[in-house]
Design an enzyme around this catalytic site. Structure first.
Site, mmCIF file in Angstrom:
data_model
loop_
_atom_site.group_PDB
_atom_site.id
_atom_site.type_symbol
_atom_site.label_atom_id
_atom_site.label_comp_id
_atom_site.label_asym_id
_atom_site.label_seq_id
_atom_site.Cartn_x
_atom_site.Cartn_y
_atom_site.Cartn_z
ATOM 1 C CB SER A 292 -1.037 -0.014 1.269
ATOM 2 O OG SER A 292 -1.943 0.999 0.980
ATOM 3 C CG ASP A 303 6.974 5.422 -11.335
ATOM 4 O OD1 ASP A 303 7.705 4.349 -11.811
ATOM 5 O OD2 ASP A 303 5.831 5.622 -11.267
ATOM 6 C CE LYS A 317 -4.574 -2.534 1.022
ATOM 7 N NZ LYS A 317 -4.946 -1.065 0.775
#
Length: 552
Positions: A292, A303, A317
């Protein structure tokens, strides 16, 4: 009809009327009305005619839980009685004595007092057995009953009757309950002269600010590289994932987008503040327990090519939950959206209902993955967690080691070691490394303890024998199986030597915890943790670090 049933049924009828009033009588809402009516009628008939007395609350909760299980694992009903435990998970706060208490050999035992809190200040130690609370004996009491007796208002006093190793007589310790704020950043320190290490265990309120302060403190101590440990971190508050990312990511950057069926649930979260340091080299440690909010931070760092991820694939998740209040102080936590990293990746496991035994995501076929590109043009993928940039094989313990842990032999030996060496005054966990003579003493102590285990090859041999019996071939192969069983039978003495290194590592952690509490356990692992060692190697090799983030 019971009083509870008389309360519940009118509530269901009101719900039926409300649903009918809010929406036009389409086929979908007719189905809702019909099934709610069936449910209410069924409940009434079972309550009236079942052979035994039933508990309406238990029956209804089972129905609710089973209904929600058909959705995803994170849409949950939280009854009023469970709200306190749920709030503790999200805030890290609870009222208590500030100690981890577990049942060991049927006795409630203090496993770890939190340094600086009530239990610690009252002199309670790991290994202390609690035999009574406020004069009420705990023998025969369930764990739930013990937890109930431990609960109380902040500033109220509780009397624990303690049995301590090496002392024949029980004694009472008075402890004042207090509001305990479990630190989600249990450790921040230096692993080398220039590498700082921060462990983050959950994303509770204000943890982003805490991480920022810890990183600044480490930089003042001389850290010019940082390890952020998110292993085993199950997540928490979404906005704190944004704040933790903001420690290393520039102001105004997109961190996470959430998209759901209802447009009102669509949000994009950007960093709002100047970072603590947007250039300091960072390694993020992940494993299959990183979920999460941990995956948001990991995905963001990857990224933007802001840090190197080391360890194992994260949990997968990528679902967002909101709380909705219910009657009688209950709450339902509903999955309303999926979240996406800055490149657009949804890292939710494609099939979250089927996982490996350890909870990790199974291999997702490449045909089901989508390709994305980081800021520097590196290929990354969605579907089933965040892949690390540098994968480190998971540390798997041998069956004998698992047996020693399961039977608490390492825990009990550490307790005896502590009281046998009370005159020790170690300055750090490094002063508590075990010698060969120490290990021989442990083996001698262990010789009188009962424990056993089954190795994987032994289990597979047993399974093969059962298959042979089913297929009527056991008699023909019996001599072969006899030889195989003899060859694969484990030997405790041999295994204690073969797997000495990992057993000593865990034993040293237990002993370090007796002297230095939680921080001692963490520091004790630094020299032997393969993930931390891999992180140190990458951070100390500037060319390698840069090549990972910008391979073109």
């Amino acid at each position: 009809m019971s009083r509870k049933a008389r309360i519940i049924l009118p509530s269901i009828i009101i719900l039926l009327v409300t649903v009918a009033a809010v929406k036009p009588p389409t086929d979908r809402y007719f189905e809702i009305l019909k099934n709610l009516d069936i449910f209410a009628t069924l409940f009434k008939e079972v309550n009236s005619h079942y052979v035994d007395e039933i508990n309406p609350t238990t029956l209804m909760k089972a129905g609710i839980d089973n209904m929600l299980e058909t959705l995803d694992p994170y849409t949950n009903y939280i009854a009023a009685d469970d709200i306190e435990a749920y709030r503790m998970m999200t805030t890290g706060e609870y009222s208590g004595i500030g100690a981890v208490v577990e049942r060991k050999d049927g006795v409630s035992t203090i496993v770890m007092p939190y340094e600086g809190f009530a239990a610690h200040e009252a002199g309670l130690k790991a290994g202390d057995e609690i035999h009574a609370i406020n004069g009420i004996p705990l023998e025969g009491k369930s764990q739930e009953e013990v937890r109930f007796l431990m609960k109380g208002q902040s500033n109220s006093e509780i009397t624990l009757t303690i049995k301590r190793f090496g002392q024949d007589e029980l004694f009472d310790v008075n402890v004042k309950r207090e509001k305990i704020a479990v630190d989600s950043v249990p450790y921040a320190g230096m692993v080398t002269d220039d590498i700082g290490y921060v462990r983050l265990t959950s994303f509770t309120q204000n943890v982003g600010r805490s991480i920022g302060i810890k990183v600044l403190d480490l930089m003042e101590e001389g850290a010019d590289k940082i390890i952020l440990d998110l292993r085993g971190n199950p997540g928490g508050l979404l906005h704190e994932a944004v704040n933790v990312s903001n420690v290393f990511i520039e102001k105004g950057r997109k961190i996470v987008t959430q998209k759901g069926k209802v447009r009102a649930n669509d949000w994009t979260y950007n960093t709002l503040n100047d970072p603590v340091d947007s250039n300091i080299p960072v390694v993020v440690l992940t494993d299959n327990g990183s979920a999460s909010a941990s995956e948001i931070v990991s995905g963001v760092m990857q990224d933007y090519d802001r840090g190197v991820l080391i360890g194992r694939k994260t949990f997968g998740k990528g679902l967002v939950q909101i709380e909705r209040p219910l009657s009688y102080d209950a709450v339902v936590k509903i999955t309303t959206a999926k979240y996406y990293t800055p490149t657009g990746r949804c890292i939710q496991a494609i099939d979250y209902s089927n996982r490996n035994e350890d909870g990790s995501v199974g291999k997702i076929p490449d045909s089901l993955k989508n390709e994305f590109y980081t800021l520097n043009g590196r290929k990354v993928y969605d579907g089933g967690g965040i892949d690390p940039d540098v994968e480190v094989e998971k540390l798997e313990f041998a069956p004998i080691t698992k047996s020693l842990l399961k039977n608490d032999h390492l825990f009990y030996y550490a307790t005896e070691y502590y009281y046998a060496n009370e005159d020790l005054n170690p300055e750090s966990p490094d002063d508590l490394r075990l010698s060969d003579a120490d290990y021989e003493a442990f083996k001698k102590w262990l010789s009188g303890r009962d424990f056993d285990y089954v190795t994987r090859v032994e289990q597979e041999t047993k399974d093969l024998i059962e298959i042979a019996k089913e297929e009527k071939k056991y008699t023909v192969l019996k001599s072969y199986f006899d030889s195989l069983e003899k060859a694969t039978q484990h030997n405790k003495e041999r295994d204690l030597e073969t797997f000495k290194e990992e057993i000593v590592m865990l034993l040293e952690q237990e002993i370090a915890g007796r002297y230095f509490y939680e921080r001692g356990i963490i520091e004790s692992t630094f020299g032997k943790d393969p993930d931390i060692q891999a992180a140190i190697t990458v951070l100390n090799d500037t060319a390698k670090y840069r090549a990972i983030l910008n391979p073109n």
